[in-house]
Design a protein around this motif. Sequence first.
Motif, PDB file in Angstrom:
ATOM      1  N   MET A   1      16.138  33.306  31.522  1.00 45.80           N
ATOM      2  CA  MET A   1      15.851  34.028  30.294  1.00 45.80           C
ATOM      3  C   MET A   1      16.649  33.414  29.159  1.00 45.80           C
ATOM      4  N   PHE A   2      16.282  33.758  27.917  1.00 50.47           N
ATOM      5  CA  PHE A   2      16.883  33.139  26.744  1.00 50.47           C
ATOM      6  C   PHE A   2      17.307  34.228  25.757  1.00 50.47           C
ATOM      7  N   ILE A   3      18.470  34.028  25.168  1.00 47.25           N
ATOM      8  CA  ILE A   3      19.008  34.996  24.211  1.00 47.25           C
ATOM      9  C   ILE A   3      19.324  34.267  22.913  1.00 47.25           C
ATOM     10  N   VAL A   4      18.871  34.838  21.788  1.00 43.42           N
ATOM     11  CA  VAL A   4      19.147  34.255  20.475  1.00 43.42           C
ATOM     12  C   VAL A   4      19.775  35.329  19.595  1.00 43.42           C
ATOM     13  N   ASP A   5      21.019  35.091  19.197  1.00 41.60           N
ATOM     14  CA  ASP A   5      21.709  36.048  18.335  1.00 41.60           C
ATOM     15  C   ASP A   5      22.806  35.312  17.582  1.00 41.60           C
ATOM     16  N   ASP A   6      22.849  35.500  16.267  1.00 40.22           N
ATOM     17  CA  ASP A   6      23.836  34.773  15.464  1.00 40.22           C
ATOM     18  C   ASP A   6      25.215  35.424  15.514  1.00 40.22           C
ATOM     19  N   ASP A   7      25.326  36.593  16.129  1.00 37.29           N
ATOM     20  CA  ASP A   7      26.623  37.251  16.292  1.00 37.29           C
ATOM     21  C   ASP A   7      27.244  36.760  17.599  1.00 37.29           C
ATOM     22  N   PRO A   8      28.329  35.958  17.524  1.00 36.47           N
ATOM     23  CA  PRO A   8      28.918  35.368  18.734  1.00 36.47           C
ATOM     24  C   PRO A   8      29.322  36.399  19.779  1.00 36.47           C
ATOM     25  N   SER A   9      29.852  37.537  19.342  1.00 36.22           N
ATOM     26  CA  SER A   9      30.292  38.548  20.307  1.00 36.22           C
ATOM     27  C   SER A   9      29.105  39.170  21.046  1.00 36.22           C
ATOM     28  N   VAL A  10      28.018  39.415  20.322  1.00 41.02           N
ATOM     29  CA  VAL A  10      26.817  39.972  20.954  1.00 41.02           C
ATOM     30  C   VAL A  10      26.214  38.952  21.910  1.00 41.02           C
ATOM     31  N   LEU A  11      26.164  37.708  21.482  1.00 40.36           N
ATOM     32  CA  LEU A  11      25.598  36.650  22.323  1.00 40.36           C
ATOM     33  C   LEU A  11      26.388  36.502  23.616  1.00 40.36           C
TER      34      LEU A  11
ATOM     35  N   LEU B   1      16.552  40.371  15.301  1.00 47.80           N
ATOM     36  CA  LEU B   1      15.539  40.332  14.250  1.00 47.80           C
ATOM     37  C   LEU B   1      16.057  39.646  12.997  1.00 47.80           C
ATOM     38  N   ARG B   2      17.280  39.998  12.602  1.00 44.85           N
ATOM     39  CA  ARG B   2      17.815  39.477  11.352  1.00 44.85           C
ATOM     40  C   ARG B   2      18.836  38.390  11.632  1.00 44.85           C
TER      41      ARG B   2
ATOM     42  N   PHE C   1      12.605  42.026  20.891  1.00 44.66           N
ATOM     43  CA  PHE C   1      13.435  42.041  19.692  1.00 44.66           C
ATOM     44  C   PHE C   1      14.504  43.123  19.807  1.00 44.66           C
ATOM     45  N   ILE C   2      15.701  42.790  19.318  1.00 43.64           N
ATOM     46  CA  ILE C   2      16.762  43.787  19.182  1.00 43.64           C
ATOM     47  C   ILE C   2      17.240  43.753  17.732  1.00 43.64           C
TER      48      ILE C   2
ATOM     49  N   GLY D   1      19.540  46.169  14.532  1.00 41.36           N
ATOM     50  CA  GLY D   1      20.157  47.366  13.978  1.00 41.36           C
ATOM     51  C   GLY D   1      19.507  47.747  12.676  1.00 41.36           C
ATOM     52  N   HIS D   2      18.525  46.945  12.255  1.00 41.00           N
ATOM     53  CA  HIS D   2      17.885  47.176  10.962  1.00 41.00           C
ATOM     54  C   HIS D   2      16.368  47.224  11.091  1.00 41.00           C
ATOM     55  N   GLY D   3      15.893  47.588  12.243  1.00 37.30           N
ATOM     56  CA  GLY D   3      14.451  47.600  12.455  1.00 37.30           C
ATOM     57  C   GLY D   3      13.753  48.614  11.566  1.00 37.30           C
ATOM     58  N   ASP D   4      12.651  48.193  10.944  1.00 34.95           N
ATOM     59  CA  ASP D   4      11.847  49.127  10.181  1.00 34.95           C
ATOM     60  C   ASP D   4      10.421  49.039  10.680  1.00 34.95           C
ATOM     61  N   VAL D   5       9.604  49.995  10.281  1.00 33.04           N
ATOM     62  CA  VAL D   5       8.249  50.092  10.812  1.00 33.04           C
ATOM     63  C   VAL D   5       7.419  48.831  10.555  1.00 33.04           C
ATOM     64  N   PRO D   6       7.391  48.273   9.327  1.00 33.98           N
ATOM     65  CA  PRO D   6       6.599  47.060   9.107  1.00 33.98           C
ATOM     66  C   PRO D   6       7.020  45.903  10.011  1.00 33.98           C
ATOM     67  N   ALA D   7       8.335  45.743  10.219  1.00 35.29           N
ATOM     68  CA  ALA D   7       8.822  44.655  11.068  1.00 35.29           C
ATOM     69  C   ALA D   7       8.402  44.865  12.510  1.00 35.29           C
ATOM     70  N   VAL D   8       8.501  46.103  12.974  1.00 29.86           N
ATOM     71  CA  VAL D   8       8.097  46.417  14.344  1.00 29.86           C
ATOM     72  C   VAL D   8       6.609  46.122  14.538  1.00 29.86           C
TER      73      VAL D   8
END
Length: 207
Positions: free
Chosen positions: A1-11, A50-51, A75-76, A78-85
């Motif tokens: 599996m693959f994970i993409v996140d610009d937050d080093p701690s989350v990654l 997402l962001r 997608f994960i 903290g700023h998800g909104d309806v249009p993006a979903v």
Amino acid sequence: MFIVDDDPSVLRSLTRMFQLEGYAVEGFAHPRQMLERGPGKRPGCVVMDLRMPELNGLELQAQLRQVGWMQPIIFISGHGDVPAVVKAMKAGAVDFLSKPFSTAELQAAVERALAQDRVASSAEQELAALRARFSKLTPREQQVCRMVAQGMLNKQIAAELGTAEQTVRLQRSRVMDKLEVDSVAELVRLLERLEPSQPTSGKSPGL
């Protein structure tokens, strides 16, 4: 599996969590890194934020599809909104988790995505095998194959092609052998999978 996140701690956290669960994991701190890597083996899935800077999750999703990545995307954000979903799901994402989410929720989403990709990968392999068998037919045998699937009788096919009925019988037999089917019904189903846009008849083909 693959994970993409610009937050080093989350990654780091997500990578370690899934590794401990026994998954083979590749993590990317920047979307461009994943694009440069090239499509991964299947089955698999992608968990992405997402962001992200420079290239957000929706843009990365589109570019991954363009370069041949077929794995399901979760997608994960903290700023998800309806249009993006809505946009993410329409583009093929299998899940959208808003932070905070539980470990169990994410693991369940990953299992669903992997199961979906296993089914899709198996179907694609089967379709590739069918195409390989169909490619063994000569152009005339392909014509005969399509006419049989449309419900035409041997004598009708012979008249249409300007050939002898005995020749059509021989070509039809070769078609069945090369495609490894035992009945006209199987032949029709096979052709419907290979050429879904081509109409087939409900007639009962004659011998």
